[in-house]
Design an enzyme around this catalytic site. Structure first.
Site, PDB file in Angstrom:
ATOM      1  N   ASP A  54      -6.514  18.798 -14.481  1.00 17.80           N
ATOM      2  CA  ASP A  54      -6.528  17.858 -14.691  1.00 17.80           C
ATOM      3  C   ASP A  54      -5.941  17.690 -16.335  1.00 17.80           C
ATOM      4  O   ASP A  54      -6.446  18.697 -17.427  1.00 17.80           O
ATOM      5  CB  ASP A  54      -8.169  17.574 -14.942  1.00 17.80           C
ATOM      6  CG  ASP A  54      -8.497  16.310 -14.513  1.00 17.80           C
ATOM      7  OD1 ASP A  54      -7.535  15.198 -15.709  1.00 17.80           O
ATOM      8  OD2 ASP A  54      -9.411  15.648 -14.344  1.00 17.80           O
ATOM      9  N   ARG A 113       1.236  -1.385  -0.327  1.00 22.71           N
ATOM     10  CA  ARG A 113      -0.063   0.128  -0.431  1.00 22.71           C
ATOM     11  C   ARG A 113       0.869   1.145  -0.087  1.00 22.71           C
ATOM     12  O   ARG A 113       0.716   2.138  -0.867  1.00 22.71           O
ATOM     13  CB  ARG A 113      -0.769  -0.290   1.111  1.00 22.71           C
ATOM     14  CG  ARG A 113      -1.600   1.465   1.359  1.00 22.71           C
ATOM     15  CD  ARG A 113      -3.353   1.134   2.162  1.00 22.71           C
ATOM     16  NE  ARG A 113      -2.488   0.293   3.063  1.00 22.71           N
ATOM     17  CZ  ARG A 113      -2.268   0.674   4.887  1.00 22.71           C
ATOM     18  NH1 ARG A 113      -1.459   1.673   4.732  1.00 22.71           N
ATOM     19  NH2 ARG A 113      -2.309  -0.194   5.428  1.00 22.71           N
ATOM     20  N   TYR A 149     -15.085  17.324 -15.384  1.00 18.68           N
ATOM     21  CA  TYR A 149     -15.514  15.902 -15.382  1.00 18.68           C
ATOM     22  C   TYR A 149     -16.246  16.578 -14.148  1.00 18.68           C
ATOM     23  O   TYR A 149     -16.616  16.252 -13.461  1.00 18.68           O
ATOM     24  CB  TYR A 149     -14.751  15.380 -15.293  1.00 18.68           C
ATOM     25  CG  TYR A 149     -14.576  13.738 -15.304  1.00 18.68           C
ATOM     26  CD1 TYR A 149     -15.102  13.134 -16.001  1.00 18.68           C
ATOM     27  CD2 TYR A 149     -14.678  13.216 -13.912  1.00 18.68           C
ATOM     28  CE1 TYR A 149     -15.363  11.909 -16.051  1.00 18.68           C
ATOM     29  CE2 TYR A 149     -14.768  11.460 -13.783  1.00 18.68           C
ATOM     30  CZ  TYR A 149     -15.562  11.206 -14.585  1.00 18.68           C
ATOM     31  OH  TYR A 149     -16.107   9.527 -14.767  1.00 18.68           O
ATOM     32  N   LYS A 181      -7.193   6.480 -19.661  1.00 20.75           N
ATOM     33  CA  LYS A 181      -7.714   7.414 -20.974  1.00 20.75           C
ATOM     34  C   LYS A 181      -6.393   7.514 -21.692  1.00 20.75           C
ATOM     35  O   LYS A 181      -6.105   6.757 -22.009  1.00 20.75           O
ATOM     36  CB  LYS A 181      -8.531   8.480 -20.018  1.00 20.75           C
ATOM     37  CG  LYS A 181      -9.374   8.916 -19.141  1.00 20.75           C
ATOM     38  CD  LYS A 181     -11.053   8.052 -19.387  1.00 20.75           C
ATOM     39  CE  LYS A 181     -11.576   8.145 -18.486  1.00 20.75           C
ATOM     40  NZ  LYS A 181     -12.075   9.538 -17.702  1.00 20.75           N
TER      41      LYS A 181
HETATM   42  C1  LIG Z   1     -12.602  10.130 -16.546  1.00 20.81           C
HETATM   43  C2  LIG Z   1     -12.013  10.978 -15.871  1.00 20.81           C
HETATM   44  C3  LIG Z   1     -11.557  11.454 -14.302  1.00 20.81           C
HETATM   45  C4  LIG Z   1     -11.893  10.606 -13.269  1.00 20.81           C
HETATM   46  O1  LIG Z   1     -10.710   9.319 -13.805  1.00 20.81           O
HETATM   47  P1  LIG Z   1     -11.225   7.988 -13.304  1.00 20.81           P
HETATM   48  O2  LIG Z   1      -9.981   7.459 -13.819  1.00 20.81           O
HETATM   49  O3  LIG Z   1     -12.350   7.282 -14.324  1.00 20.81           O
HETATM   50  O4  LIG Z   1     -11.443   7.688 -11.663  1.00 20.81           O
HETATM   51  C5  LIG Z   1     -11.129  12.928 -14.399  1.00 20.81           C
HETATM   52  N1  LIG Z   1     -11.091  13.995 -14.786  1.00 20.81           N
HETATM   53  C6  LIG Z   1     -11.190  13.431 -16.147  1.00 20.81           C
HETATM   54  C7  LIG Z   1     -10.908  14.915 -16.932  1.00 20.81           C
HETATM   55  C8  LIG Z   1     -11.833  12.259 -17.098  1.00 20.81           C
HETATM   56  O5  LIG Z   1     -12.440  12.199 -18.221  1.00 20.81           O
END
Ligand SMILES: *Cc1c(COP(=O)(O)O)cnc(C)c1O
Length: 392
Positions: free
Chosen positions: A179, A55, A107, A204
């Site tokens: 982000d 962890r 998001y 992604k």
């Molecule tokens: C998918 C996404 C998230 C969240 O990520 P997860 O891996 O689904 O928890 C945050 N920001 C953006 C822009 C995203 O496309």
């Protein structure tokens, strides 16, 4: 913290090598998946290579964290079980009463954790249009501790000027987090522009194959690293070794994949913009995009996400998304395969119609995650969708 291993060369080279060394035991070229929860110690509290419990740290995750840090021109990275796991650790760093200025076009899951989890814990949020740096400046209060940006945004591909906003925040003694999921470090590196923390959904483009869920926080400040690594361990959201391995397999080809994503998206965005059934196309690479000049300055290319407004409203959008065969009807994005979704009837259906329209999210909106298939096959698939939309 160790310095990053194999942190040499240009982006494409570091994507393949940074953080990774052949295994000291047997020379395995690929970082092994260290599927172990615990590590033998040489004496009580004398771990052999710094590893005690997975962890806290695990060698496969360390390799990924160093790889991600290298790609974002950073000193450190921390990998989490999901993008929202990373958001959770970042927000847990703040205290009741702290105020956060965030974009009003985030998001959905980010908006949800802010308002449904952390507001309850006493954090306060102001949501502003981050296309306008002055709107961010005006929202900063004495208790503001963080500016949280997403650029480009989902699904309207709006941009925030990272350099301008980070400078405003810095002047006020406020941290800036970005982000960077949509752009990836291949196209945009927020830390180089003055941001303090980069957040990723590794699910992604960085994973890139729609086969893993993960997240990351990345930065330069050692004090911040210590605080966030403490939260990664003590709140327990760290990512697993198999997931780390899959994301590293993805980052090796990030540059190649992004080049093709951008090429295909650029061509299809132009095609859609010239089509009579299409009202409007949202793509930062188009001259018609209101922030095209900022996109050219801040990004090295314009990404694989395109959204467009069909004439004919929700029925046309739904018909399009149902008829395409290569563009698979699904949420998520950033994989090698093309996906389509209709925000008004899917991801943004819970927003009242008037609120959604006022935000610029019109009824016929369709969002494409343009994959790396042959562009002519994708164009033919779009024609198939448009033909169905015309009949709707
Ligand atoms: C998918 C996404 C998230 C969240 O990520 P997860 O891996 O689904 O928890 C945050 N920001 C953006 C822009 C995203 O496309």
């Amino acid at each position: 913290m160790d310095t990053i291993r194999n942190n040499h060369g240009r982006f494409e080279t570091r994507a393949i090598h940074a953080g990774q060394v052949s295994d000291p035991n047997n020379g395995a070229v690929m970082t092994p998946v260290y599927l172990t929860s615990t590590f033998e110690q040489d004496a009580p509290a004398v771990p052999r290579q710094g590893y005690e419990y997975s962890r806290t740290t695990n060698p496969t995750r360390t390799a990924l964290e160093q790889n991600l840090a290298s790609l974002e021109s950073a000193a450190w990275g921390l990998a989490f079980a999901s993008g929202l796991g990373a958001t959770n650790a970042l927000l847990a760093r703040f205290s009741p009463g702290d105020h956060i200025v965030a974009g009003n076009d985030l998001y959905g899951g980010t908006y949800r954790i802010f308002t449904k989890v952390f507001e309850r814990m006493g954090l306060r949020f102001s949501f502003v249009d981050t296309r306008d740096p002055d709107a961010v400046a005006a929202a900063i209060e004495t208790d503001t501790a963080l500016v949280y940006l997403e650029t480009p945004t989902n699904p309207l591909l709006r941009l925030a000027d990272i350099g301008a906003i980070a400078a405003i925040a810095k002047q006020a003694g406020v941290l800036t987090a970005v982000d960077n999921t949509f752009a990836t470090p291949f196209l945009q590196r927020p830390l180089e522009l003055g941001a303090d923390i980069v957040l990723h959904s590794l699910t992604k483009y960085l994973g890139g194959h729609s086969d893993v869920v993960g997240g990351a926080l990345i930065g330069n400040d050692e004090g911040l690293r210590e605080e966030l690594a403490f939260l990664q361990n003590s709140a327990g959201g760290s990512g697993g070794p198999m997931d780390a391995f899959l994301v590293m397999r993805g980052t090796k080809t990030l540059a190649l994949r992004m080049e093709r994503h951008c090429e295909n998206a650029t061509e299809l965005a132009a095609y859609l913009e010239g089509h009579g059934q299409v009202e409007r196309v949202h793509y930062p690479g188009l001259k018609s995009h209101a922030q095209h000049a900022l996109a050219q300055r801040q990004m090295s290319s314009f990404g694989g996400m395109v959204s467009f407004e069909l004439k004919g409203g929700v029925a046309a959008g739904d018909a399009f998304a149902t008829a395409t065969e290569i563009f698979t009807l699904a949420e998520s994005l950033g994989g090698v395969e093309s996906l389509v979704e209709t925000p008004p009837s899917m991801t943004h259906a819970s927003i009242p119609v008037e609120v959604r329209r006022a935000a610029g999210l019109e009824d016929g909106l369709v969002r494409l995650s343009v994959g790396i298939e042959h562009v002519e096959d994708l164009r033919a698939d779009i024609d198939r969708g448009l033909a169905a939309a015309a009949r709707a």
